[in-house]
Design a protein around this motif. Structure first.
Motif, PDB file in Angstrom:
ATOM      1  N   TYR B  36       0.847  -1.182   0.000  1.00 40.81           N
ATOM      2  CA  TYR B  36       0.000   0.000   0.000  1.00 40.81           C
ATOM      3  C   TYR B  36       0.884   1.234   0.000  1.00 40.81           C
ATOM      4  O   TYR B  36       2.002   1.219   0.526  1.00 40.81           O
ATOM      5  CB  TYR B  36      -0.896   0.056   1.249  1.00 40.81           C
ATOM      6  CG  TYR B  36      -2.098  -0.854   1.217  1.00 40.81           C
ATOM      7  CD1 TYR B  36      -1.969  -2.207   1.498  1.00 40.81           C
ATOM      8  CD2 TYR B  36      -3.360  -0.356   0.932  1.00 40.81           C
ATOM      9  CE1 TYR B  36      -3.081  -3.037   1.481  1.00 40.81           C
ATOM     10  CE2 TYR B  36      -4.483  -1.182   0.921  1.00 40.81           C
ATOM     11  CZ  TYR B  36      -4.323  -2.518   1.193  1.00 40.81           C
ATOM     12  OH  TYR B  36      -5.430  -3.337   1.179  1.00 40.81           O
ATOM     13  N   GLN B  38       0.775   5.305   1.255  1.00 41.18           N
ATOM     14  CA  GLN B  38       0.040   6.238   2.093  1.00 41.18           C
ATOM     15  C   GLN B  38       0.637   7.627   1.984  1.00 41.18           C
ATOM     16  O   GLN B  38       1.813   7.830   2.308  1.00 41.18           O
ATOM     17  CB  GLN B  38       0.021   5.784   3.558  1.00 41.18           C
ATOM     18  CG  GLN B  38      -0.863   6.659   4.445  1.00 41.18           C
ATOM     19  CD  GLN B  38      -0.992   6.135   5.861  1.00 41.18           C
ATOM     20  OE1 GLN B  38      -0.172   5.358   6.340  1.00 41.18           O
ATOM     21  NE2 GLN B  38      -2.056   6.538   6.554  1.00 41.18           N
ATOM     22  N   GLY B  41      -1.748  12.517   5.686  1.00 42.64           N
ATOM     23  CA  GLY B  41      -3.118  12.944   5.927  1.00 42.64           C
ATOM     24  C   GLY B  41      -4.163  12.129   5.205  1.00 42.64           C
ATOM     25  O   GLY B  41      -5.352  12.499   5.202  1.00 42.64           O
ATOM     26  N   LYS B  42      -3.753  11.013   4.603  1.00 40.86           N
ATOM     27  CA  LYS B  42      -4.706  10.186   3.860  1.00 40.86           C
ATOM     28  C   LYS B  42      -4.622   8.736   4.313  1.00 40.86           C
ATOM     29  O   LYS B  42      -3.681   8.327   4.988  1.00 40.86           O
ATOM     30  CB  LYS B  42      -4.436  10.282   2.361  1.00 40.86           C
ATOM     31  CG  LYS B  42      -4.651  11.669   1.789  1.00 40.86           C
ATOM     32  CD  LYS B  42      -4.526  11.644   0.291  1.00 40.86           C
ATOM     33  CE  LYS B  42      -4.819  13.024  -0.292  1.00 40.86           C
ATOM     34  NZ  LYS B  42      -4.744  13.027  -1.786  1.00 40.86           N
ATOM     35  N   GLY B  43      -5.611   7.955   3.904  1.00 38.21           N
ATOM     36  CA  GLY B  43      -5.582   6.539   4.197  1.00 38.21           C
ATOM     37  C   GLY B  43      -4.710   5.798   3.196  1.00 38.21           C
ATOM     38  O   GLY B  43      -4.432   6.293   2.099  1.00 38.21           O
ATOM     39  N   PRO B  44      -4.258   4.593   3.551  1.00 38.56           N
ATOM     40  CA  PRO B  44      -3.464   3.794   2.624  1.00 38.56           C
ATOM     41  C   PRO B  44      -4.226   3.490   1.335  1.00 38.56           C
ATOM     42  O   PRO B  44      -5.441   3.289   1.347  1.00 38.56           O
ATOM     43  CB  PRO B  44      -3.184   2.517   3.420  1.00 38.56           C
ATOM     44  CG  PRO B  44      -3.298   2.922   4.854  1.00 38.56           C
ATOM     45  CD  PRO B  44      -4.382   3.950   4.873  1.00 38.56           C
ATOM     46  N   PHE B  46      -4.213   0.930  -2.048  1.00 42.23           N
ATOM     47  CA  PHE B  46      -3.729  -0.367  -2.509  1.00 42.23           C
ATOM     48  C   PHE B  46      -2.852  -0.223  -3.754  1.00 42.23           C
ATOM     49  O   PHE B  46      -3.170   0.534  -4.684  1.00 42.23           O
ATOM     50  CB  PHE B  46      -4.928  -1.264  -2.814  1.00 42.23           C
ATOM     51  CG  PHE B  46      -4.585  -2.570  -3.462  1.00 42.23           C
ATOM     52  CD1 PHE B  46      -4.746  -2.753  -4.822  1.00 42.23           C
ATOM     53  CD2 PHE B  46      -4.099  -3.617  -2.707  1.00 42.23           C
ATOM     54  CE1 PHE B  46      -4.441  -3.947  -5.421  1.00 42.23           C
ATOM     55  CE2 PHE B  46      -3.781  -4.829  -3.292  1.00 42.23           C
ATOM     56  CZ  PHE B  46      -3.959  -4.999  -4.666  1.00 42.23           C
ATOM     57  N   LEU B  87       3.627   0.830   2.740  1.00 41.24           N
ATOM     58  CA  LEU B  87       3.310  -0.176   3.743  1.00 41.24           C
ATOM     59  C   LEU B  87       3.180  -1.543   3.089  1.00 41.24           C
ATOM     60  O   LEU B  87       2.601  -1.664   2.009  1.00 41.24           O
ATOM     61  CB  LEU B  87       1.981   0.159   4.426  1.00 41.24           C
ATOM     62  CG  LEU B  87       1.859   1.494   5.147  1.00 41.24           C
ATOM     63  CD1 LEU B  87       0.405   1.809   5.463  1.00 41.24           C
ATOM     64  CD2 LEU B  87       2.665   1.466   6.435  1.00 41.24           C
ATOM     65  N   PHE B  98      -0.004  -5.417   9.175  1.00 40.64           N
ATOM     66  CA  PHE B  98       0.805  -4.409   8.490  1.00 40.64           C
ATOM     67  C   PHE B  98       2.169  -4.236   9.142  1.00 40.64           C
ATOM     68  O   PHE B  98       2.312  -4.341  10.363  1.00 40.64           O
ATOM     69  CB  PHE B  98       0.097  -3.055   8.518  1.00 40.64           C
ATOM     70  CG  PHE B  98      -0.994  -2.904   7.507  1.00 40.64           C
ATOM     71  CD1 PHE B  98      -2.275  -3.356   7.785  1.00 40.64           C
ATOM     72  CD2 PHE B  98      -0.745  -2.317   6.281  1.00 40.64           C
ATOM     73  CE1 PHE B  98      -3.288  -3.223   6.862  1.00 40.64           C
ATOM     74  CE2 PHE B  98      -1.754  -2.182   5.351  1.00 40.64           C
ATOM     75  CZ  PHE B  98      -3.037  -2.637   5.633  1.00 40.64           C
ATOM     76  N   LYS B 100       5.356  -1.336   9.679  1.00 41.35           N
ATOM     77  CA  LYS B 100       5.288   0.069  10.083  1.00 41.35           C
ATOM     78  C   LYS B 100       5.608   1.027   8.947  1.00 41.35           C
ATOM     79  O   LYS B 100       5.464   2.235   9.102  1.00 41.35           O
ATOM     80  CB  LYS B 100       6.214   0.316  11.272  1.00 41.35           C
ATOM     81  CG  LYS B 100       5.739  -0.394  12.531  1.00 41.35           C
ATOM     82  CD  LYS B 100       6.583  -0.033  13.741  1.00 41.35           C
ATOM     83  CE  LYS B 100       6.043  -0.743  14.976  1.00 41.35           C
ATOM     84  NZ  LYS B 100       6.828  -0.419  16.191  1.00 41.35           N
ATOM     85  N   ARG B 103       9.204   5.396   4.903  1.00 44.11           N
ATOM     86  CA  ARG B 103       8.879   6.764   4.485  1.00 44.11           C
ATOM     87  C   ARG B 103       9.869   7.189   3.410  1.00 44.11           C
ATOM     88  O   ARG B 103      11.056   7.355   3.661  1.00 44.11           O
ATOM     89  CB  ARG B 103       8.942   7.689   5.683  1.00 44.11           C
ATOM     90  CG  ARG B 103       8.379   9.075   5.465  1.00 44.11           C
ATOM     91  CD  ARG B 103       8.249   9.836   6.774  1.00 44.11           C
ATOM     92  NE  ARG B 103       9.534  10.034   7.434  1.00 44.11           N
ATOM     93  CZ  ARG B 103       9.934   9.360   8.507  1.00 44.11           C
ATOM     94  NH1 ARG B 103       9.180   8.442   9.062  1.00 44.11           N
ATOM     95  NH2 ARG B 103      11.114   9.610   9.055  1.00 44.11           N
TER      96      ARG B 103
END
Lengths: 116, 108
Positions: B36, B38, B41-44, B46, B87, B98, B100, B103
């Motif tokens: 995923y 991410q 400020g947003k959701g993961p 796919f 992720l 998941f 961690k 980044r």
């Protein structure tokens, strides 16, 4: 444009107060998941539902957290009473299946909770 | 207990500098490995599912591969818009577990 919606997007509350977070899954999806994300722990599964029935909520502190699906278009996550350690971003996700095929989960934008 | 470990925690690349992100797992009976993306400020969101060792999947500048113990997400000639947290997650008999995340920052 089908997407998961969550309300509120941000919530600041004081310790001891009740917090309710809401999620509208994508129409037609039969599985719903609640996650919590923090810097320390990452993304943790709290609970999930299939066809509105709770399948597993072992990730939730039972004494203060509760998750429900009153109907197919609404999932709720409640914290009562809230504590500062509950501060996190809470995500709802929905999907079509718990199997490997079509297991893609669609995440909402999250609710950022701050408990003072 | 199922474990998913991602490395590095953070990666800084120059635009065009290819690299790989790692996801190692200890899961018996792996049924699928998921990647995923991410954004802040947003959701993961796919990206890929891999089902068996040796499988590869590609999407634009991203290629995911899977072995019996780890998965790699290769980023070829990255652009600043590839900056995000990546992720990975594993599926055994229960919903996703998941890691961690890594980044990624791509500097122009």
């Amino acid at each position: 444009d089908a997407r998961v919606t969550q309300t509120p997007r941000h919530k600041v509350t004081e310790m001891g107060q009740e917090v309710t977070m809401r999620c509208q899954p994508i129409l037609g999806h039969n599985t719903v998941f609640w996650y919590r994300q923090t810097m320390m722990q990452g993304l943790e599964l709290l609970a999930y539902f299939r066809n509105r029935a709770p399948l597993d909520d072992s990730g939730m502190p039972k004494d203060r957290f509760s998750a429900e699906m009153p109907d197919a278009t609404l999932a709720t996550l409640k914290i009562q009473p809230s504590e500062p350690r509950d501060s996190a971003v809470y995500f709802c996700a929905s999907g079509l299946s718990l199997s490997v095929v079509n297991n893609e989960q669609f995440f909402g934008p999250g609710t950022r909770l701050t408990v003072l | 207990e199922d474990q998913v470990t991602q490395s590095p925690e953070a990666l800084r690349l120059q635009e065009g500098e290819s690299s790989s992100l790692n996801c190692s797992y200890t899961v018996s009976g792996l049924r699928g490995l998921f990647w995923y993306r991410q954004d802040p400020g947003k959701g993961p969101e796919f990206l890929f599912t891999l089902y068996s060792a040796g499988e590869e999947k590609e999407k634009e500048r991203l290629k995911a591969t899977l072995t019996k113990k780890e998965s790699f997400l290769h980023i070829t000639a990255p652009k600043p818009e590839d900056s995000a947290t990546y992720l990975c997650a594993v599926l055994r008999g229960t919903p996703l577990v998941f890691g961690k995340g890594t980044r990624l920052s791509v500097i122009a």
